[in-house]
Design an enzyme around this catalytic site. Structure first.
Site, PDB file in Angstrom:
ATOM      1  N   CYS A 380       0.835  -1.203   0.000  1.00 42.07           N
ATOM      2  CA  CYS A 380       0.000   0.000   0.000  1.00 42.07           C
ATOM      3  C   CYS A 380       0.874   1.259   0.000  1.00 42.07           C
ATOM      4  CB  CYS A 380      -0.979  -0.058   1.165  1.00 42.07           C
ATOM      5  SG  CYS A 380      -2.462   0.897   0.824  1.00 42.07           S
ATOM      6  N   HIS A 506      -3.537  -5.092   0.724  1.00 41.64           N
ATOM      7  CA  HIS A 506      -2.972  -5.661   1.951  1.00 41.64           C
ATOM      8  C   HIS A 506      -3.115  -7.183   1.935  1.00 41.64           C
ATOM      9  CE1 HIS A 506      -2.433  -1.819   4.112  1.00 41.64           C
ATOM     10  NE2 HIS A 506      -3.457  -1.431   3.371  1.00 41.64           N
ATOM     11  N   GLU A 508      -1.543  -9.239   3.643  1.00 38.72           N
ATOM     12  CA  GLU A 508      -1.393  -9.811   4.988  1.00 38.72           C
ATOM     13  C   GLU A 508      -2.721 -10.237   5.602  1.00 38.72           C
ATOM     14  OE1 GLU A 508      -0.737  -6.693   4.106  1.00 38.72           O
ATOM     15  OE2 GLU A 508      -1.328  -5.228   5.608  1.00 38.72           O
TER      16      GLU A 508
HETATM   17  N1  GLN Z   1      -1.996   6.748   2.679  1.00 40.87           N
HETATM   18  C1  GLN Z   1      -2.062   5.954   1.495  1.00 40.87           C
HETATM   19  C2  GLN Z   1      -3.400   6.091   0.796  1.00 40.87           C
HETATM   20  O1  GLN Z   1      -4.335   6.543   1.372  1.00 40.87           O
HETATM   21  C3  GLN Z   1      -1.784   4.491   1.792  1.00 40.87           C
HETATM   22  C4  GLN Z   1      -2.796   3.859   2.663  1.00 40.87           C
HETATM   23  C5  GLN Z   1      -2.313   2.554   3.236  1.00 40.87           C
HETATM   24  O2  GLN Z   1      -1.125   2.273   3.240  1.00 40.87           O
HETATM   25  N2  GLN Z   1      -3.215   1.760   3.789  1.00 40.87           N
HETATM   26  O3  GLN Z   1      -3.526   5.709  -0.345  1.00 40.87           O
END
Ligand code: GLN
Length: 538
Positions: A380, A506, A508
């Protein structure tokens, strides 16, 4: 109607009720029953989405896009079932729905009260979460005696009336502290917390006692006598080297039999726990160790990256290596020498996060790993910073005006899409929950997934900016995964690098102890290769 196991906690918080719930869940599932787990959080937040990871640890996201307490992650990992928004309730959720009904006039002029309106709403949600199951396990967050937990305890007391006492088991997780000065375990706090439960009409059937020292039979009999449970229902859970030992420990002490007896059920006998034994054994006894630098911005909180940490261990278990996760505060890389700080690492993982703080450190970590052919995995925000690093240092795409173009981003290659709200049908301004992704043939991602159509969970606002895709690809970055229906880049790779994978999602959240997530699997496999090659050279 389903049967219910209610799990409460006493004396102190953080006793591992979630792990107890998950472990009971896996035991019952392995005895052939259809089970699920519901978490009740007595706080006023409607969900965990707005909670700071520094205070509350990780936010766990389900396929249907619910932002929940991290215990749901334990549940999914232990019972290997996909949970949903229905598996998590909070005081905020209950009150908003009751107040909405009140405003609509649904209560026909009656006085709306905690008992029965709030407690009924709680019970209806419990019943709904149990539909189609043999047993629903319900964990009540917090500790018996907390003011905010009272409506929930009253609701679960009434559940015995609704469902029948023979269809309900109350399991109380409590602490037996060891007093260093007296060299003794003390039962009094447990007696008091059980008294508190009995005062509100709940008689526990099972006491799970967390303790640092062995309890002898005399002590178990004493607790049984004072707390009115049979001695065999006093279960000792010592601090274990891994949480994955807990199912077997509970089974050895007959917890699954006890629950089935109390519920008048018979499951298949002798649950097969061989996969848990393999998981525990490899976790504790694998001879080799890989060192992973976790370059994050919430590293001081031990649970802020909980699912990432678990997923790394799952991959280690699959490859019979211990994974030593070393937290690196990303801001430290901005002031120190990244090569010096990261040289210990056999792999660098840059996890998710929100806000600007620390992102330059993440970019430096990505640069170090890319230039030195060290396995790199970005998740992310981590993936986004890998793309920014590549744009800056390889494509020489400069961001002089990026703040003016988009004050919320540090580089235009990662941007907030104009139609953001329109495309995000699962809530708010974030892309939340499961989205399909198509993989490009011949990539590392396609290899580790072993298929080309996958689905992964998201939680972010920003996206890879397609306007730069061609320039980045011409410079060597490979787009390995795309959400075709929305034309969004989901995975980037760098061909020729030992392991360079960034995913917008994600992974995970979907990793399981005996079935690691493919990208974590590939990353740890590469880190183990790197570690062995380094050892040979040395
Ligand atoms: N801050 C980034 C976004 O909003 C990544 C978010 C995250 O890592 N969950 O896209």
């Amino acid at each position: 109607m389903s049967k219910y196991v209610f799990i409460t906690g006493g004396v102190v918080s953080s006793l591992g009720k979630g792990i107890t719930a998950g472990s009971i869940g896996t035991l019952l599932k392995k005895r052939g029953l259809k089970v699920s787990i519901l978490k009740i959080d007595p706080y006023l937040n409607v969900d965990a989405g707005t909670m700071n990871p520094f205070q509350h640890g990780e936010v766990f996201v389900t396929d249907d896009g619910a932002e929940t307490d991290l215990d749901l992650g334990h549940y999914e990992r232990f019972i290997d079932e996909t949970l949903s928004e229905r598996n998590s309730i909070t005081t905020g959720k209950i009150y908003s729905s009751v107040i909405k009904k009140e405003r609509r006039g649904d209560y026909l002029g009656g006085t709306v009260q905690v008992i029965p309106h709030i407690t009924n709403d709680i019970q209806e949600r419990i019943i709904r979460a149990g539909e189609g199951l043999d047993v629903l396990i319900v964990e009540i967050g917090g500790t018996v005696g907390d003011i905010e937990g009272q409506p929930f305890l009253e609701a679960i007391r009434q559940m015995a009336v609704r469902a029948g006492r023979e269809n309900v088991v109350y399991c109380h997780v409590t602490l037996i502290p060891y007093l260093e000065a007296a060299k003794e375990l003390k039962t009094k706090p447990t007696q008091h917390s059980v008294q508190e439960l009995r005062r509100i009409g709940i008689l526990p059937n099972i006491l799970v006692c967390r303790t640092s020292h062995a309890m002898d039979d005399g002590m178990k009999h004493k607790i049984a006598l004072f707390c009115d449970v049979p001695p065999e229902a006093v279960i000792e859970v010592r601090d274990e080297p891994t949480i994955y030992n807990v199912p077997a420990s509970l089974h050895r002490q007959g917890v699954d039999d006890l629950i089935l007896q109390n519920l008048g059920m018979s499951g298949v006998s002798g649950p097969d726990l061989s996969d848990w034994h393999t998981v525990s054994d490899r976790y504790m006894n694998s001879p080799e160790e890989v060192k992973i630098a976790l370059v994050g911005k919430y590293v001081q909180h031990k649970d802020a990256y909980l699912s990432v940490v678990e997923a790394l261990h799952h991959a280690g278990i699959a490859h019979s290596v211990r994974v030593n996760i070393v937290s690196v505060e990303s801001e430290d890389l901005e002031t120190g020498d990244p090569a010096e700080i990261l040289k210990f690492a056999d792999g660098v993982l840059i996890p998710g996060g929100f806000g600007d703080r620390g992102v330059e450190g993440m970019i430096l970590a990505a640069k170090y790993a890319r230039e030195n052919n060290v396995p790199l995995f970005g998740i992310c925000l981590g993936m986004q910073m890998m793309v920014v690093e590549f744009a800056r240092n390889v494509c020489k795409l400069h961001e002089a005006h990026s703040k003016e173009m988009n004050p919320a981003t540090i580089h235009p290659v990662i941007h907030l899409m104009e139609e953001q709200e329109g495309i995000h049908d699962k809530g708010g301004t974030m892309r939340l929950g499961a989205y399909p992704c198509d993989l490009a043939e011949g990539t590392n991602s396609a290899k580790v997934y072993g298929e080309l159509h996958i689905s992964e969970r998201h939680r972010h606002r920003y996206e890879f900016n397609n306007a730069y895709r061609e320039r980045l690809e011409n410079a060597g970055l490979k787009v390995a995964g795309v959400c075709t229906e929305r034309n969004l880049v989901e995975i980037v790779e760098l061909p020729g690098h030992i392991w360079y994978v960034g995913g917008q999602f994600h992974g995970e959240y979907k990793s399981r102890p005996a079935r690691p997530h493919p990208l974590f699997d590939g990353f740890i496999e590469a880190a183990a290769r790197y570690m062995r090659d380094r050892a040979k050279e040395a």
